[in-house]
Motif scaffolding. Structure first.
Motif, PDB file in Angstrom:
ATOM      1  N   CYS A 203      11.680 -24.896  20.651  1.00 52.94           N
ATOM      2  CA  CYS A 203      11.049 -25.139  19.345  1.00 52.94           C
ATOM      3  C   CYS A 203      10.354 -26.486  19.381  1.00 52.94           C
ATOM      4  CB  CYS A 203      12.110 -25.115  18.249  1.00 52.94           C
ATOM      5  SG  CYS A 203      11.527 -25.693  16.638  1.00 52.94           S
TER       6      CYS A 203
ATOM      7  N   SER B 133      10.859 -22.348  32.887  1.00 52.80           N
ATOM      8  CA  SER B 133       9.896 -21.273  32.641  1.00 52.80           C
ATOM      9  C   SER B 133       9.430 -20.651  33.952  1.00 52.80           C
ATOM     10  CB  SER B 133       8.682 -21.805  31.870  1.00 52.80           C
ATOM     11  OG  SER B 133       9.041 -22.156  30.550  1.00 52.80           O
TER      12      SER B 133
ATOM     13  N   THR C 172       9.650 -15.391  30.159  1.00 54.10           N
ATOM     14  CA  THR C 172      10.413 -14.803  29.070  1.00 54.10           C
ATOM     15  C   THR C 172      10.804 -15.841  28.023  1.00 54.10           C
ATOM     16  OG1 THR C 172      12.437 -15.123  30.347  1.00 54.10           O
ATOM     17  CG2 THR C 172      11.352 -12.980  30.539  1.00 54.10           C
ATOM     18  N   ALA C 173      10.485 -17.117  28.250  1.00 45.85           N
ATOM     19  CA  ALA C 173      10.800 -18.161  27.277  1.00 45.85           C
ATOM     20  C   ALA C 173       9.985 -17.931  26.008  1.00 45.85           C
ATOM     21  CB  ALA C 173      10.505 -19.539  27.853  1.00 45.85           C
ATOM     22  N   GLN C 174      10.660 -17.964  24.878  1.00 44.76           N
ATOM     23  CA  GLN C 174      10.021 -17.701  23.592  1.00 44.76           C
ATOM     24  C   GLN C 174       9.895 -18.988  22.791  1.00 44.76           C
ATOM     25  OE1 GLN C 174      11.863 -14.330  21.472  1.00 44.76           O
ATOM     26  NE2 GLN C 174      13.056 -13.936  23.321  1.00 44.76           N
ATOM     27  N   THR C 175       8.999 -18.970  21.825  1.00 44.69           N
ATOM     28  CA  THR C 175       8.901 -20.084  20.893  1.00 44.69           C
ATOM     29  C   THR C 175       9.599 -19.685  19.595  1.00 44.69           C
ATOM     30  OG1 THR C 175       6.751 -19.284  20.117  1.00 44.69           O
ATOM     31  CG2 THR C 175       6.757 -20.960  21.850  1.00 44.69           C
TER      32      THR C 175
ATOM     33  N   GLY D 299      14.269 -19.943  25.064  1.00 45.14           N
ATOM     34  CA  GLY D 299      13.088 -20.400  24.343  1.00 45.14           C
ATOM     35  C   GLY D 299      13.220 -21.848  23.906  1.00 45.14           C
TER      36      GLY D 299
END
Length: 396
Positions: free
Chosen positions: A150, A136, A70-73, A148
């Motif tokens: 960056c 993650s 479910t980790a987003q960028t 998430g």
């Protein structure tokens, strides 16, 4: 007892330095591979994204299947917008990783904590990559959730769920005026929850992970004082097969670092158990792991506690004065026994985390009601201790 591991000095001034405190002496690259593979096979990268490039450059194996994570960028612009371009009134704290800000992500309508890597700080890109890879793959209610990250250009930021009550450290030490100290039941709840998070890393993660940085500032508290472990930049995959340890540079925080690991560099799961024992002692005593403001013989918490473990008549001297006598005698004796086992000098004498969880779950289930039970004043404590020394029983 001395501990010779390196440590980052904590400012101790901010509620949220908990999101970013981890100890690393310098920015040298640790070339030990971190293999966080779940499926036992390498995942072919569809593209060389920046996280993968960082992992390859640092000789870290980014081969865990995180495609279902479910980790987003996030872009840097998104995170800048979420924090009002990192405004000072959004600032939460600062540690080895860099600065931490509270923000609101419009895209997911969620309040978050954003850690921004300081390129000149104590931690480096390696810790960033390890943290992303570890979290993650992790999914447990007692581990902080990574939302998430960056990797725009040279920017490295991590986005976490926001933990509104800050760190355990902020509720145990140097309490600001008006903040109530933690009661006995809450302390046992936090201890049991933190142990469950560690049990997940040791027993449920595939492969199992040694946390290596367990301390009060890395235990975050949510609503209802629900504890979650955070800051996994120093995590290492544990030994497998017939291996008994992982050889690595000594890293961690002074006062929490197991003496066997500090002296040999041989990291085991029992290294985490020692650190947990120190945290447990902090919960019981209200004292810091290392406190240079105290007399010389009391500055190291474990060294101070060890002789007291041997004399039940002195157990009451170990209780946090801020509890004002509101604790169960039997519960105190039991949790001190757990702490004493965890901080044994010989690692093979320390318990496994599953046994610690079982014991602390029981203690957390034994609710102490100060309206029903007697307050432990000094006279009553002396009477109780004489009674316990005589026949091993307790009236509470």
């Amino acid at each position: 007892m001395g501990c010779f591991c390196f440590a980052k000095k904590s400012s101790g001034k901010s509620q949220a330095n908990n999101y970013s405190q981890s100890a690393k002496p310098n920015n040298h690259t640790d070339t030990s591979k971190v293999d966080l593979n779940v499926n036992g096979k390498k995942e072919a990268h569809s593209k060389d994204n920046q996280l993968s490039l960082d992992a390859k450059r640092l000789n870290l194996t980014d081969n865990g299947d995180t495609s279902g994570s479910t980790a987003q960028t996030f872009t840097f612009d998104e995170l800048a917008e979420a924090t009002g371009n990192f405004r000072s009134d959004c600032f939460l704290g600062e540690g080895g990783f860099g600065k931490v800000y509270k923000g609101h992500l419009r895209g997911i309508d969620q309040v978050v904590a954003i850690k921004q890597l300081d390129p000149n700080g104590l931690q480096g890109v390696r810790e960033f990559v390890v943290e992303v890879l570890t979290l993650s793959l992790a999914d447990h209610p007692n581990l902080v959730k990574l939302i998430g990250f960056c990797t725009d250009g040279d920017q490295r930021l991590l986005v976490y769920e926001h933990m509104p009550l800050g760190s355990l450290e902020n509720h145990l030490h140097d309490l600001p005026l008006g903040r109530k100290p933690l009661d006995w039941n809450t302390r046992m709840k936090i201890a049991a929850g933190a142990a469950k998070g560690l049990e997940y890393l040791h027993e449920k993660m595939k492969p199992p992970v040694i946390y290596r940085d367990l301390k009060c500032s890395n235990i975050l508290l949510g609503e209802g004082y629900h504890p979650k472990l955070s800051d996994f930049g120093l995590a290492k995959v544990g030994p497998s097969g017939d291996k008994t340890h992982v050889s690595t540079r000594v890293m961690g925080t002074y006062g929490y670092c197991a003496p066997d690991y500090a002296m040999t560099g041989q990291l085991t799961f029992k290294s985490d158990i020692y650190s947990f024992g120190v945290v447990l002692l902090e919960l019981i005593t209200g004292r810091k792991a290392i406190d240079n403001t105290r007399p010389a013989k009391e500055q190291n918490l474990v060294a101070w506690a060890r002789p007291l473990f041997k004399d039940r008549r002195k157990f009451s001297q170990m209780v946090d004065p801020l509890l004002e006598g509101h604790y169960p005698v039997r519960g105190l004796y039991q949790v001190l026994a757990i702490a004493a086992m965890c901080v044994q000098e010989q690692p093979n004498m320390r318990p496994v985390i599953t046994d610690v969880v079982t014991a602390l779950n029981y203690l957390a289930s034994q609710r102490y009601d100060p309206q029903i039970h007697h307050v432990q004043n000094s006279k009553r404590r002396d009477d109780d201790q004489r009674h316990l020394v005589r026949d091993g029983s307790s009236s509470d």
